[in-house]
Design a protein around this motif. Structure first.
Motif, mmCIF file in Angstrom:
data_model
loop_
_atom_site.group_PDB
_atom_site.id
_atom_site.type_symbol
_atom_site.label_atom_id
_atom_site.label_comp_id
_atom_site.label_asym_id
_atom_site.label_seq_id
_atom_site.Cartn_x
_atom_site.Cartn_y
_atom_site.Cartn_z
ATOM 1 N N CYS A 1 -31.473 -39.448 16.988
ATOM 2 C CA CYS A 1 -30.403 -40.397 17.319
ATOM 3 C C CYS A 1 -30.793 -40.999 18.661
ATOM 4 O O CYS A 1 -30.731 -40.323 19.693
ATOM 5 C CB CYS A 1 -29.042 -39.709 17.389
ATOM 6 S SG CYS A 1 -27.705 -40.865 17.780
ATOM 7 N N SER A 2 -31.239 -42.241 18.644
ATOM 8 C CA SER A 2 -31.752 -42.878 19.859
ATOM 9 C C SER A 2 -30.651 -43.237 20.858
ATOM 10 O O SER A 2 -30.942 -43.495 22.021
ATOM 11 C CB SER A 2 -32.553 -44.127 19.493
ATOM 12 O OG SER A 2 -31.725 -45.066 18.844
ATOM 13 N N ASP A 3 -29.412 -43.230 20.419
ATOM 14 C CA ASP A 3 -28.284 -43.514 21.307
ATOM 15 C C ASP A 3 -27.755 -42.178 21.836
ATOM 16 O O ASP A 3 -27.040 -41.461 21.132
ATOM 17 C CB ASP A 3 -27.209 -44.279 20.531
ATOM 18 C CG ASP A 3 -25.999 -44.640 21.368
ATOM 19 O OD1 ASP A 3 -25.703 -43.957 22.372
ATOM 20 O OD2 ASP A 3 -25.320 -45.615 20.996
ATOM 21 N N GLN A 4 -28.134 -41.839 23.070
ATOM 22 C CA GLN A 4 -27.769 -40.535 23.642
ATOM 23 C C GLN A 4 -26.251 -40.326 23.693
ATOM 24 O O GLN A 4 -25.773 -39.219 23.439
ATOM 25 C CB GLN A 4 -28.360 -40.391 25.048
ATOM 26 C CG GLN A 4 -29.873 -40.342 25.069
ATOM 27 C CD GLN A 4 -30.423 -39.113 24.365
ATOM 28 O OE1 GLN A 4 -30.046 -37.993 24.666
ATOM 29 N NE2 GLN A 4 -31.308 -39.328 23.402
ATOM 30 N N ALA A 5 -25.504 -41.353 24.021
ATOM 31 C CA ALA A 5 -24.045 -41.223 24.093
ATOM 32 C C ALA A 5 -23.473 -40.920 22.707
ATOM 33 O O ALA A 5 -22.599 -40.051 22.558
ATOM 34 C CB ALA A 5 -23.423 -42.481 24.674
ATOM 35 N N THR B 1 -27.968 -34.674 15.427
ATOM 36 C CA THR B 1 -28.574 -35.985 15.173
ATOM 37 C C THR B 1 -28.143 -36.564 13.833
ATOM 38 O O THR B 1 -28.259 -37.766 13.612
ATOM 39 C CB THR B 1 -30.108 -35.912 15.190
ATOM 40 O OG1 THR B 1 -30.541 -34.928 14.251
ATOM 41 C CG2 THR B 1 -30.631 -35.589 16.586
ATOM 42 N N GLY B 2 -27.692 -35.712 12.922
ATOM 43 C CA GLY B 2 -27.307 -36.165 11.593
ATOM 44 C C GLY B 2 -28.256 -35.705 10.505
ATOM 45 O O GLY B 2 -28.183 -36.172 9.371
ATOM 46 N N LYS B 3 -29.134 -34.745 10.805
ATOM 47 C CA LYS B 3 -30.124 -34.329 9.807
ATOM 48 C C LYS B 3 -29.475 -33.633 8.611
ATOM 49 O O LYS B 3 -29.936 -33.809 7.490
ATOM 50 C CB LYS B 3 -31.246 -33.500 10.425
ATOM 51 C CG LYS B 3 -30.961 -32.090 10.714
ATOM 52 C CD LYS B 3 -32.168 -31.409 11.353
ATOM 53 C CE LYS B 3 -31.704 -30.234 12.156
ATOM 54 N NZ LYS B 3 -30.719 -30.565 13.169
ATOM 55 N N SER B 4 -28.393 -32.889 8.821
ATOM 56 C CA SER B 4 -27.724 -32.244 7.689
ATOM 57 C C SER B 4 -27.100 -33.281 6.768
ATOM 58 O O SER B 4 -27.142 -33.136 5.542
ATOM 59 C CB SER B 4 -26.658 -31.259 8.172
ATOM 60 O OG SER B 4 -27.264 -30.177 8.855
#
Length: 173
Positions: free
Chosen positions: A104-108, A11-14
């Protein structure tokens, strides 16, 4: 302050955790490199290295907090037991615990990020999209107040939002 990042892999948490660490001059204690280090040291992948990595991360974060410094924990934190571990550490050290969930709300886009990432953690096998989908189904509902950041928004904006949230939490609001 103990800042606890949470969210599914990819998701980008790091990225958010590292940017917050730079902005706050706070160390980031990340579970994935700890688990990979256990495997490199010879601990079998058939062993419960995931839970053990959380315990090691807790010990490292505890040492940082003992120095009167803030610490940022970077982990999935999908289950209540993990979240309680951080709440207990904060209570023992007398510091506020702030949860920041990254989605990340955009699954793709989420899938593309996961499948294309290469973080350079020696010995670490990135999870598959199917594993992340299963983990999403098992992700425990939240009872804690937390900031939710969506990484469809750019990193600088998310970091600014998080810094504002952390500032308010530090002041007890």
């Amino acid at each position: 302050m103990l800042i606890v990042m949470a969210g599914l892999p990819g998701t980008g948490k790091s990225s958010v955790a590292e940017a917050l660490g730079r902005a706050l001059a706070a160390p980031v204690v990340s579970v994935d490199p700890i688990e990979a280090a256990m495997w490199r040291a010879g601990v079998g992948r058939d062993q419960p290295t995931g839970p053990a990595a959380y315990v090691v991360a807790e010990a490292v974060a505890d040492g940082v907090l003992a120095l009167d410094q803030s610490a940022i924990v970077d982990a999935v934190n999908a289950v209540e037991a993990a979240r309680e571990q951080w709440r207990s550490l904060g209570k023992r050290r007398g510091v506020p615990v702030v949860f920041v969930e990254v989605v990340c709300s955009d699954q793709a886009a989420h899938r593309r990020r996961l499948e294309s990432r290469s973080r350079g953690i020696e010995g670490f096998t990135e999870p598959t999209w199917e594993a992340v989908r299963r983990l999403r189904e098992e992700f425990a509902p939240w009872a804690d107040h937390r900031l939710v950041l969506d990484t469809t928004t750019d990193l600088p904006s998310n970091v600014a939002t998080a810094l504002g949230f952390l500032s308010a939490a530090r002041k007890g609001r």
